[in-house]
Structures are given as C-alpha cells and as structure tokens.
Design an enzyme around this catalytic site. Structure first.
Site, PDB file in Angstrom:
ATOM      1  N   HIS A 135       0.847  -1.191   0.000  1.00  4.57           N
ATOM      2  CA  HIS A 135       0.000   0.000   0.000  1.00  4.57           C
ATOM      3  C   HIS A 135       0.886   1.245   0.000  1.00  4.57           C
ATOM      4  O   HIS A 135       1.108   1.876   1.036  1.00  4.57           O
ATOM      5  CB  HIS A 135      -0.923   0.000   1.218  1.00  4.57           C
ATOM      6  CG  HIS A 135      -1.894   1.143   1.243  1.00  4.57           C
ATOM      7  ND1 HIS A 135      -3.017   1.184   0.449  1.00  4.57           N
ATOM      8  CD2 HIS A 135      -1.905   2.298   1.954  1.00  4.57           C
ATOM      9  CE1 HIS A 135      -3.682   2.305   0.673  1.00  4.57           C
ATOM     10  NE2 HIS A 135      -3.022   3.000   1.585  1.00  4.57           N
ATOM     11  N   LYS A 198     -15.051   7.407  -4.190  1.00  3.58           N
ATOM     12  CA  LYS A 198     -15.244   6.862  -2.845  1.00  3.58           C
ATOM     13  C   LYS A 198     -15.074   7.954  -1.801  1.00  3.58           C
ATOM     14  O   LYS A 198     -14.134   8.732  -1.860  1.00  3.58           O
ATOM     15  CB  LYS A 198     -14.254   5.721  -2.571  1.00  3.58           C
ATOM     16  CG  LYS A 198     -14.400   5.115  -1.175  1.00  3.58           C
ATOM     17  CD  LYS A 198     -13.520   3.866  -1.021  1.00  3.58           C
ATOM     18  CE  LYS A 198     -12.051   4.198  -0.982  1.00  3.58           C
ATOM     19  NZ  LYS A 198     -11.230   2.984  -0.721  1.00  3.58           N
ATOM     20  N   ARG A 200     -14.621   8.098   2.220  1.00  3.21           N
ATOM     21  CA  ARG A 200     -14.418   7.296   3.430  1.00  3.21           C
ATOM     22  C   ARG A 200     -14.897   8.077   4.646  1.00  3.21           C
ATOM     23  O   ARG A 200     -14.395   9.152   4.951  1.00  3.21           O
ATOM     24  CB  ARG A 200     -12.951   6.903   3.594  1.00  3.21           C
ATOM     25  CG  ARG A 200     -12.695   5.988   4.785  1.00  3.21           C
ATOM     26  CD  ARG A 200     -11.283   5.423   4.792  1.00  3.21           C
ATOM     27  NE  ARG A 200     -11.069   4.474   3.723  1.00  3.21           N
ATOM     28  CZ  ARG A 200     -11.453   3.211   3.738  1.00  3.21           C
ATOM     29  NH1 ARG A 200     -12.114   2.742   4.794  1.00  3.21           N
ATOM     30  NH2 ARG A 200     -11.198   2.407   2.722  1.00  3.21           N
TER      31      ARG A 200
END
Length: 308
Positions: A135, A198, A200
């Site tokens: 990541h 998206k 969050r």
C-alpha cells in the site's frame, strides 16, 4: 516458468512458517529446496522452533504472508534470526502481502506511524525484501522506509492475464486511486472500464458513487481492487452497480484479507464470483502470482550473493 536464471552459489533453502500456496511453486521455480523445521507452542503461549536443515553458507528464502501480522511477527523473527545464527549466507523475505503500510503519517497528534516503525524493525533482520503491491500511498517507494534492497511485484499483469479472453465485461475501479491500475489492466485485457468515487467516513464506513454506465448494460461488471480487507468498499460498489441495473457482478483482487468473514458478506450481497491471487491463502485463490515473483527473487539472491 522459463524465466529462471542461474543463482549464485548453493541452491537456496526455502522456508514458510505457514502452509502457504507459494511455498512449493516458488521453491521449484527458483531451483530451491524446502527447508526443514519443527515449531510448536508451549502451554504459556511462547514459541518453540528448531531448524532441522543444514544451514551453514546456504542462501535462505523465507515466505511469509503478513496479513494479521501481530500473531505472525515474533515467530517470523525467531526463524530468521535462527537461520542467521546457523550460518545462512543470506536471509531474504518474500512477503506476498506486506502489512503495516496504511499508517504512513501522523494524522492526529500522538499517533504511532506504524509503517516506519515496522519497516525499521523488519529491516534489521533481513537482507532483502520482495513483496506484491504494497500500500504505497504517501510513500513513493519502499526504500523510503525500508533500509534493505527491495523489489515490488505488480499484481496487475496476473489479473489482466486472467481476465483476457473473457467476453462482455465491464471493469470497475471503486475509486480514483484505482484508475491508473484498472486502466492498465483494461488496456491489456481489452475491456472497457469505469472509475467510481469513494468517500471514506470511517474504517468500516464508505460511500461509492459511479458514473453513468447505461451504455454498458448487459455486460458483466468486474470490480477490481488491490486489497479487500473489511470489504466495505466492494460492498458499496456492488450496491452502486445494482442501483444502475447491473445484476451480473464479479470481483477480482490481488490480496484477499476478508476480515470478519467479509467474503461471505460479499457473496451474499450479489457477487457471482470472487477471485484473488495466491498472495494470501484463501478458497478464492485462482490467480497464481509465482511467475511475477521468479525474476525479482532470483535477482535478489544474486545481488545479495555477490555482496556477501
């Protein structure tokens, strides 16, 4: 697997504390041998380990899937340091999934930047590192936090190859971070794609919105992501697709962690197929990442062998 290159020195010994699907495949691919060891837990929960292979002057490769790392890290260090004490010429780590990459800055005063702490600790014990799609968000490369030579393997080619030849698909990236990744897969597999947005709202609370996809009606949607953990992003993407009249939905990911049995929740939400690579052992493993690992692992063995 004709990508194999000649390694420096002795045939490498390959160890894996858990029965990882890559152990046999990678051992054969790099011309290695499986290392022998015994391990168990004492009644108080402490670990016992005994290496049974002759180690002196042998290059060693340890395969360790580091999902759920808090239970795995100490046994891993015990194995690596024992191999060193027994005279290994090098100890490299193949971590198909590399943990503690998410917390890459101090968002709130007093937070631990665990990615740096973990990288500093692990680097002290290994000679090199090969991993798959870590990541890397605010970090541009692993060597910003890891002090040993490292190679990052891209999982996208393996996913693209699996998708190639399948007809009437629409690839779906759940957020803007996935766009470059999904677009590369789409270019190789020759399928159209769309990218969602998206938002969050918390660790397990996200919202996904999709652009107009009516021109793709009748296609099977394939949601593509690098890692599925809580599954909330994929779950919201499924709902967004269903709200636009798409009923045939699949999901393909590199890493499947599936916290809290989220794989079952995703299938119950309407997925017709859930596919992952074999970086983390799971029943959904249908894509073998071994071919992508061969050259980087052999390169690291050769590099470390020349410098030792």
């Amino acid at each position: 697997m004709n990508e194999q290159k000649e390694t420096v020195g002795q045939s490498p010994l390959v160890f894996s504390l858990n029965d990882h699907p890559l152990k046999n495949l990678l051992t054969r691919a790099i011309g290695g041998q499986q290392g022998g060891f015994d391990t168990r837990q004492f009644p108080d929960g402490e670990s016992y380990l005994r290496v049974s292979s002759m180690i002196e002057k042998s290059p060693c490769v340890v395969i360790a899937d580091l999902s759920h790392p808090n239970d795995k890290y100490l046994p891993l260090l015990f194995l690596i340091e024992t191999l060193r004490e027994l005279g290994a010429s090098q100890v490299g780590l193949v971590a198909p999934y590399l943990s503690y990459m998410r917390q890459d800055r101090r968002f709130i005063d007093g937070e631990a930047v665990t990615s740096r702490i973990f990288a500093h600790s692990l680097s002290r014990h290994i000679d090199w590192l090969v991993t798959v799609d870590p990541h890397l968000h605010r970090y541009h490369a692993l060597d910003e936090i890891y002090s040993v030579p490292s190679r990052v393997v891209q999982g996208a080619p393996a996913l693209a190859q699996w998708l190639q030849g399948q007809n009437n698909l629409l690839l779906v990236g759940p957020d803007s971070e996935s766009e470059q990744w999904v677009s590369n897969i789409a270019e190789f597999s020759q399928h159209p794609y769309v990218i969602g947005e998206k938002q969050r709202l918390g660790d397990r609370n996200v919202e996904v919105t999709l652009p107009d996809i009516h021109v793709h009606g009748g296609r099977t949607a394939v949601i593509i992501d690098d890692v599925i953990s809580s599954g909330q992003t994929i779950l919201q993407c499924i709902k967004a697709l269903q709200s636009k009249g798409i009923d045939s939905i699949q999901c393909v990911a590199v890493h499947g962690i599936f916290a809290d049995n989220s794989d079952r929740a995703l299938m119950a939400a309407g997925l017709s197929q859930l596919v992952t690579s074999n970086t983390i052992p799971h029943s959904s493993n249908a894509i073998d990442i071994t071919p992508q690992l061969i050259t980087p692992v052999i390169d690291m063995l050769n590099l470390s062998g020349k410098s030792s």
